[in-house]
Design a protein around this motif. Sequence first.
Motif, PDB file in Angstrom:
ATOM      1  N   GLY A  45       0.806  -1.215   0.000  1.00 49.17           N
ATOM      2  CA  GLY A  45       0.000   0.000   0.000  1.00 49.17           C
ATOM      3  C   GLY A  45       0.837   1.263   0.000  1.00 49.17           C
ATOM      4  O   GLY A  45       0.592   2.185  -0.789  1.00 49.17           O
ATOM      5  N   ASN A  46       1.843   1.308   0.871  1.00 46.07           N
ATOM      6  CA  ASN A  46       2.660   2.523   0.967  1.00 46.07           C
ATOM      7  C   ASN A  46       3.584   2.702  -0.230  1.00 46.07           C
ATOM      8  O   ASN A  46       3.807   3.835  -0.681  1.00 46.07           O
ATOM      9  N   ILE A  47       4.103   1.607  -0.771  1.00 46.84           N
ATOM     10  CA  ILE A  47       4.920   1.711  -1.990  1.00 46.84           C
ATOM     11  C   ILE A  47       4.068   2.227  -3.152  1.00 46.84           C
ATOM     12  O   ILE A  47       4.515   3.058  -3.944  1.00 46.84           O
ATOM     13  N   ALA A  48       2.819   1.744  -3.223  1.00 43.16           N
ATOM     14  CA  ALA A  48       1.924   2.213  -4.288  1.00 43.16           C
ATOM     15  C   ALA A  48       1.660   3.707  -4.172  1.00 43.16           C
ATOM     16  O   ALA A  48       1.694   4.439  -5.175  1.00 43.16           O
ATOM     17  N   ILE A  49       1.411   4.189  -2.951  1.00 41.11           N
ATOM     18  CA  ILE A  49       1.176   5.625  -2.740  1.00 41.11           C
ATOM     19  C   ILE A  49       2.413   6.434  -3.124  1.00 41.11           C
ATOM     20  O   ILE A  49       2.319   7.488  -3.775  1.00 41.11           O
ATOM     21  N   ILE A  50       3.593   5.958  -2.725  1.00 37.85           N
ATOM     22  CA  ILE A  50       4.842   6.666  -3.059  1.00 37.85           C
ATOM     23  C   ILE A  50       5.029   6.738  -4.572  1.00 37.85           C
ATOM     24  O   ILE A  50       5.366   7.792  -5.123  1.00 37.85           O
ATOM     25  N   LEU A  51       4.777   5.620  -5.257  1.00 41.40           N
ATOM     26  CA  LEU A  51       4.972   5.584  -6.710  1.00 41.40           C
ATOM     27  C   LEU A  51       4.021   6.534  -7.429  1.00 41.40           C
ATOM     28  O   LEU A  51       4.445   7.309  -8.302  1.00 41.40           O
ATOM     29  N   VAL A  52       2.730   6.482  -7.074  1.00 43.52           N
ATOM     30  CA  VAL A  52       1.774   7.335  -7.807  1.00 43.52           C
ATOM     31  C   VAL A  52       2.004   8.817  -7.490  1.00 43.52           C
ATOM     32  O   VAL A  52       1.832   9.680  -8.357  1.00 43.52           O
ATOM     33  N   SER A  53       2.410   9.119  -6.251  1.00 46.59           N
ATOM     34  CA  SER A  53       2.648  10.526  -5.914  1.00 46.59           C
ATOM     35  C   SER A  53       3.891  11.070  -6.611  1.00 46.59           C
ATOM     36  O   SER A  53       4.009  12.282  -6.835  1.00 46.59           O
ATOM     37  N   ARG A  54       4.811  10.162  -6.971  1.00 48.71           N
ATOM     38  CA  ARG A  54       6.027  10.589  -7.682  1.00 48.71           C
ATOM     39  C   ARG A  54       5.841  10.584  -9.202  1.00 48.71           C
ATOM     40  O   ARG A  54       6.347  11.461  -9.897  1.00 48.71           O
TER      41      ARG A  54
END
Length: 318
Positions: A45-54
């Motif tokens: 979940g957190n990796i997905a949020i980091i990727l989309v925000s970047r």
Amino acid sequence: MRGDNQSFLGDPPKDFILLGVSDRPWLELPLFVVLLVSYILAMLGNIAIILVSRLDPQLHSPMYIFLGHLSFLDLCYTTTTVPQMLVNMGSSRKTISYGGCTVQYAIFHWLGCTECIVLAAMALDRYVAICEPLRYAVIMHRPLCQQLVAVAWLSGFGNSLVQVVLTVQLPFCGRQVLNNFFCEVPAMIKLSCVDTAMNDATLAVLVAFFVLVPLALILLSYGFITRAVLRIQSSRGRRKAFGTCSSHLVVVSLFYLPAIYMYLQPPSSYSQEQGKFISLFYSIITPTLNPFIYTLRNKDVQGALRRLLSRTWRFCRG
């Protein structure tokens, strides 16, 4: 056996025993499964949020800059504690080295303090977006966001450094058993065999500053936000405004309520039995829930995730 249970006053133990749920062996397997599943979900979940925000150009606003840092903090938070807990639960030797313990509580408190300030910065962002919408781009410019994030990380590091310097000086008189799942400062103070009034006072002052001050700013921001939203004539507009803030409020509640219970009482007097389960909650459950809270309530993040998954699927298919 004497060497295991007794040492010189100033001689630190080579390792600590983390009790966890050793006194309830029937809990170890189900708790191991819950921790493993939660850790995997937190990572994904957190990796997905980091990727989309970047990677997603539609998520380059200040709100998502802060959200990316929050997800990175949660990712580090869980990785600091959960792997060690899983190893200990799967082993009969539930130990952590003195150095490993020191690193663990140093990083844990660094990340925790940083998250307090990042959550306050996110509240500021919501305040400007709702109360000063026409000036939002001027006020919440990218350099300011980067400065706020830098202040959060540096403040967290400073807090952790003070705590570590004071805690490593505590003698334990051969005491090695920590009634906890991982190492953190209140448990270390509780274990010490000398007067810890200085440590208690320092921890109380730092917590009051790094927990209560950001919390007060968050509550003040939402006070102004509530007043501004209630002035909106359209019920649809009010729902939309409250909807943009609800995810952040839930995350703030999940983070701050356990932290206040744990750290706003003298470490020498808090219940370790209750404290260790509360520590477990905010070290794994909260970081696991945060990405889902933001995803379920945020159409922009949902859209960015769908676009990321679509690009990944096309790339995998060649």
